[in-house]
Design a protein around this motif. Structure first.
Motif, PDB file in Angstrom:
ATOM      1  N   SER A  43       7.577  16.668  24.269  1.00 33.98           N
ATOM      2  CA  SER A  43       6.648  17.328  25.197  1.00 33.98           C
ATOM      3  C   SER A  43       6.628  16.644  26.568  1.00 33.98           C
ATOM      4  O   SER A  43       5.616  16.595  27.234  1.00 33.98           O
ATOM      5  N   LYS A  44       7.785  16.131  26.979  1.00 28.07           N
ATOM      6  CA  LYS A  44       7.917  15.543  28.311  1.00 28.07           C
ATOM      7  C   LYS A  44       8.729  16.482  29.206  1.00 28.07           C
ATOM      8  O   LYS A  44       9.570  17.245  28.730  1.00 28.07           O
ATOM      9  N   LYS A  45       8.480  16.393  30.496  1.00 28.41           N
ATOM     10  CA  LYS A  45       9.172  17.245  31.460  1.00 28.41           C
ATOM     11  C   LYS A  45      10.680  17.181  31.225  1.00 28.41           C
ATOM     12  O   LYS A  45      11.253  16.096  31.089  1.00 28.41           O
ATOM     13  N   GLY A  46      11.311  18.348  31.139  1.00 31.22           N
ATOM     14  CA  GLY A  46      12.748  18.448  30.916  1.00 31.22           C
ATOM     15  C   GLY A  46      13.122  18.678  29.461  1.00 31.22           C
ATOM     16  O   GLY A  46      14.246  19.084  29.171  1.00 31.22           O
ATOM     17  N   ASP A  47      12.186  18.426  28.532  1.00 28.90           N
ATOM     18  CA  ASP A  47      12.464  18.664  27.113  1.00 28.90           C
ATOM     19  C   ASP A  47      12.562  20.160  26.829  1.00 28.90           C
ATOM     20  O   ASP A  47      11.963  20.985  27.528  1.00 28.90           O
ATOM     21  N   LEU A  48      13.318  20.498  25.778  1.00 27.07           N
ATOM     22  CA  LEU A  48      13.459  21.885  25.349  1.00 27.07           C
ATOM     23  C   LEU A  48      12.930  22.046  23.926  1.00 27.07           C
ATOM     24  O   LEU A  48      13.050  21.138  23.099  1.00 27.07           O
ATOM     25  N   VAL A  49      12.348  23.207  23.688  1.00 29.03           N
ATOM     26  CA  VAL A  49      11.933  23.610  22.353  1.00 29.03           C
ATOM     27  C   VAL A  49      12.526  24.998  22.128  1.00 29.03           C
ATOM     28  O   VAL A  49      12.344  25.897  22.940  1.00 29.03           O
ATOM     29  N   SER A  50      13.268  25.140  21.023  1.00 27.85           N
ATOM     30  CA  SER A  50      13.906  26.417  20.729  1.00 27.85           C
ATOM     31  C   SER A  50      13.612  26.798  19.285  1.00 27.85           C
ATOM     32  O   SER A  50      13.680  25.959  18.390  1.00 27.85           O
ATOM     33  N   LEU A  51      13.282  28.065  19.105  1.00 28.13           N
ATOM     34  CA  LEU A  51      12.985  28.546  17.766  1.00 28.13           C
ATOM     35  C   LEU A  51      13.554  29.935  17.553  1.00 28.13           C
ATOM     36  O   LEU A  51      13.922  30.623  18.500  1.00 28.13           O
ATOM     37  N   GLU A  52      13.628  30.275  16.279  1.00 31.62           N
ATOM     38  CA  GLU A  52      14.123  31.597  15.895  1.00 31.62           C
ATOM     39  C   GLU A  52      13.001  32.320  15.168  1.00 31.62           C
ATOM     40  O   GLU A  52      12.471  31.815  14.183  1.00 31.62           O
ATOM     41  N   LEU A  53      12.628  33.489  15.682  1.00 27.18           N
ATOM     42  CA  LEU A  53      11.618  34.334  15.048  1.00 27.18           C
ATOM     43  C   LEU A  53      12.338  35.322  14.148  1.00 27.18           C
ATOM     44  O   LEU A  53      13.265  36.008  14.594  1.00 27.18           O
ATOM     45  N   ASN A  54      11.926  35.409  12.897  1.00 27.33           N
ATOM     46  CA  ASN A  54      12.576  36.297  11.930  1.00 27.33           C
ATOM     47  C   ASN A  54      11.656  37.485  11.643  1.00 27.33           C
ATOM     48  O   ASN A  54      10.666  37.363  10.934  1.00 27.33           O
ATOM     49  N   PHE A  55      12.000  38.631  12.211  1.00 25.87           N
ATOM     50  CA  PHE A  55      11.224  39.854  12.014  1.00 25.87           C
ATOM     51  C   PHE A  55      11.795  40.695  10.867  1.00 25.87           C
ATOM     52  O   PHE A  55      11.628  41.897  10.843  1.00 25.87           O
ATOM     53  N   LEU A  56      12.473  40.042   9.946  1.00 23.17           N
ATOM     54  CA  LEU A  56      13.097  40.645   8.761  1.00 23.17           C
ATOM     55  C   LEU A  56      14.273  41.535   9.120  1.00 23.17           C
ATOM     56  O   LEU A  56      15.385  41.274   8.699  1.00 23.17           O
ATOM     57  N   ALA A  57      14.060  42.574   9.905  1.00 23.02           N
ATOM     58  CA  ALA A  57      15.168  43.465  10.274  1.00 23.02           C
ATOM     59  C   ALA A  57      16.023  42.891  11.408  1.00 23.02           C
ATOM     60  O   ALA A  57      17.154  43.299  11.597  1.00 23.02           O
ATOM     61  N   PHE A  58      15.461  41.950  12.153  1.00 18.22           N
ATOM     62  CA  PHE A  58      16.191  41.334  13.265  1.00 18.22           C
ATOM     63  C   PHE A  58      15.574  39.981  13.577  1.00 18.22           C
ATOM     64  O   PHE A  58      14.455  39.681  13.171  1.00 18.22           O
ATOM     65  N   LYS A  59      16.334  39.167  14.306  1.00 15.78           N
ATOM     66  CA  LYS A  59      15.875  37.834  14.703  1.00 15.78           C
ATOM     67  C   LYS A  59      15.901  37.726  16.224  1.00 15.78           C
ATOM     68  O   LYS A  59      16.718  38.369  16.874  1.00 15.78           O
ATOM     69  N   GLN A  60      15.008  36.912  16.749  1.00 17.28           N
ATOM     70  CA  GLN A  60      14.924  36.687  18.187  1.00 17.28           C
ATOM     71  C   GLN A  60      14.840  35.182  18.445  1.00 17.28           C
ATOM     72  O   GLN A  60      14.114  34.466  17.735  1.00 17.28           O
ATOM     73  N   THR A  61      15.546  34.724  19.466  1.00 12.31           N
ATOM     74  CA  THR A  61      15.481  33.321  19.868  1.00 12.31           C
ATOM     75  C   THR A  61      14.480  33.180  21.007  1.00 12.31           C
ATOM     76  O   THR A  61      14.413  34.024  21.896  1.00 12.31           O
ATOM     77  N   TRP A  62      13.719  32.091  20.950  1.00 13.95           N
ATOM     78  CA  TRP A  62      12.734  31.787  21.990  1.00 13.95           C
ATOM     79  C   TRP A  62      12.951  30.334  22.379  1.00 13.95           C
ATOM     80  O   TRP A  62      12.825  29.432  21.557  1.00 13.95           O
ATOM     81  N   THR A  63      13.307  30.112  23.634  1.00 12.24           N
ATOM     82  CA  THR A  63      13.508  28.757  24.133  1.00 12.24           C
ATOM     83  C   THR A  63      12.590  28.532  25.322  1.00 12.24           C
ATOM     84  O   THR A  63      12.531  29.362  26.233  1.00 12.24           O
ATOM     85  N   SER A  64      11.869  27.421  25.267  1.00 10.35           N
ATOM     86  CA  SER A  64      10.990  27.039  26.373  1.00 10.35           C
ATOM     87  C   SER A  64      11.378  25.654  26.860  1.00 10.35           C
ATOM     88  O   SER A  64      11.829  24.814  26.089  1.00 10.35           O
ATOM     89  N   GLU A  65      11.169  25.448  28.163  1.00  6.87           N
ATOM     90  CA  GLU A  65      11.377  24.135  28.765  1.00  6.87           C
ATOM     91  C   GLU A  65      10.020  23.552  29.139  1.00  6.87           C
ATOM     92  O   GLU A  65       9.149  24.270  29.636  1.00  6.87           O
ATOM     93  N   ILE A  66       9.864  22.263  28.900  1.00  7.47           N
ATOM     94  CA  ILE A  66       8.653  21.582  29.338  1.00  7.47           C
ATOM     95  C   ILE A  66       8.831  21.314  30.834  1.00  7.47           C
ATOM     96  O   ILE A  66       9.748  20.609  31.245  1.00  7.47           O
ATOM     97  N   THR A  67       7.974  21.945  31.637  1.00  6.70           N
ATOM     98  CA  THR A  67       8.113  21.857  33.097  1.00  6.70           C
ATOM     99  C   THR A  67       7.141  20.872  33.737  1.00  6.70           C
ATOM    100  O   THR A  67       7.318  20.501  34.897  1.00  6.70           O
ATOM    101  N   GLU A  68       6.110  20.471  32.985  1.00 10.22           N
ATOM    102  CA  GLU A  68       5.140  19.490  33.481  1.00 10.22           C
ATOM    103  C   GLU A  68       4.597  18.704  32.300  1.00 10.22           C
ATOM    104  O   GLU A  68       4.486  19.247  31.204  1.00 10.22           O
ATOM    105  N   ASP A  69       4.240  17.452  32.552  1.00 12.56           N
ATOM    106  CA  ASP A  69       3.456  16.680  31.582  1.00 12.56           C
ATOM    107  C   ASP A  69       2.729  15.593  32.350  1.00 12.56           C
ATOM    108  O   ASP A  69       3.228  15.101  33.362  1.00 12.56           O
ATOM    109  N   GLN A  70       1.515  15.270  31.887  1.00 15.24           N
ATOM    110  CA  GLN A  70       0.739  14.238  32.547  1.00 15.24           C
ATOM    111  C   GLN A  70      -0.278  13.664  31.576  1.00 15.24           C
ATOM    112  O   GLN A  70      -0.844  14.377  30.754  1.00 15.24           O
ATOM    113  N   THR A  71      -0.489  12.368  31.685  1.00 17.90           N
ATOM    114  CA  THR A  71      -1.532  11.688  30.933  1.00 17.90           C
ATOM    115  C   THR A  71      -2.363  10.886  31.922  1.00 17.90           C
ATOM    116  O   THR A  71      -1.814  10.172  32.754  1.00 17.90           O
ATOM    117  N   ASN A  72      -3.692  11.043  31.845  1.00 17.40           N
ATOM    118  CA  ASN A  72      -4.585  10.200  32.638  1.00 17.40           C
ATOM    119  C   ASN A  72      -5.689   9.674  31.724  1.00 17.40           C
ATOM    120  O   ASN A  72      -5.572   9.786  30.501  1.00 17.40           O
TER     121      ASN A  72
END
Length: 147
Positions: A43-72
């Motif tokens: 969950s740091k800036k630049g990291d990728l998370v990719s998953l596959e959604l299985n809708f039984l009749a078809f599958k879809q890929t979803w990829t997101s990039e972490i574009t910001e992160d901050q701790t204070n």
């Protein structure tokens, strides 16, 4: 369209921050559609998370990039933005906030999304609300105060 879900949990925000890992991500996935985690960098800036959604009749890929992160001293947050989305989404931005609240914390999911056309954007709202409401008891169980 915007959607916000808040969950109060019993652990401090830094403990919760450290629990945001691939194992938690898998537990947060609702029964439908089944989700297969393909990649989880973190969950740091630049990291990728990719998953596959299985809708039984078809599958879809979803990829997101972490574009910001901050701790204070009061909060940790990170933002994931869709770079490869399922056909029913045109845009996706999800800010994950963990906010200190006394000796506990609040997990706040702030989502902005858009479908390819307006009516579908509206129709997706209840489905997304249910998907994220599913997370509330999972968060509460995982981030319960240790005895």
């Amino acid at each position: 369209m915007k959607l916000t879900i808040k969950t109060q949990v019993e652990q401090d925000y830094l403990t919760v921050k450290n629990g945001f890992d691939a194992s938690l991500f898998k537990k947060l996935s609702p029964p439908f559609p089944p989700v297969k985690l393909l990649r989880f960098d973190g969950s740091k800036k630049g990291d990728l998370v990719s998953l596959e959604l299985n809708f039984l009749a078809f599958k879809q890929t979803w990829t997101s990039e972490i574009t910001e992160d901050q701790t204070n001293e009061k909060e940790f947050y990170f933002v994931d933005e869709g770079v490869k989305l399922p056909f029913f989404l045109k845009s996706w931005r999800h800010k994950h906030r963990i906010i200190q609240s006394g000796d506990q914390s609040i997990i706040r999911d702030e989502i902005q999304y858009q479908a390819p056309f307006g009516l579908l954007t509206l129709l997706l709202y209840p489905a997304l609300l249910l998907q994220f409401a599913y997370r509330i008891p999972v968060y509460k169980k995982i981030f319960k105060r240790k005895a």
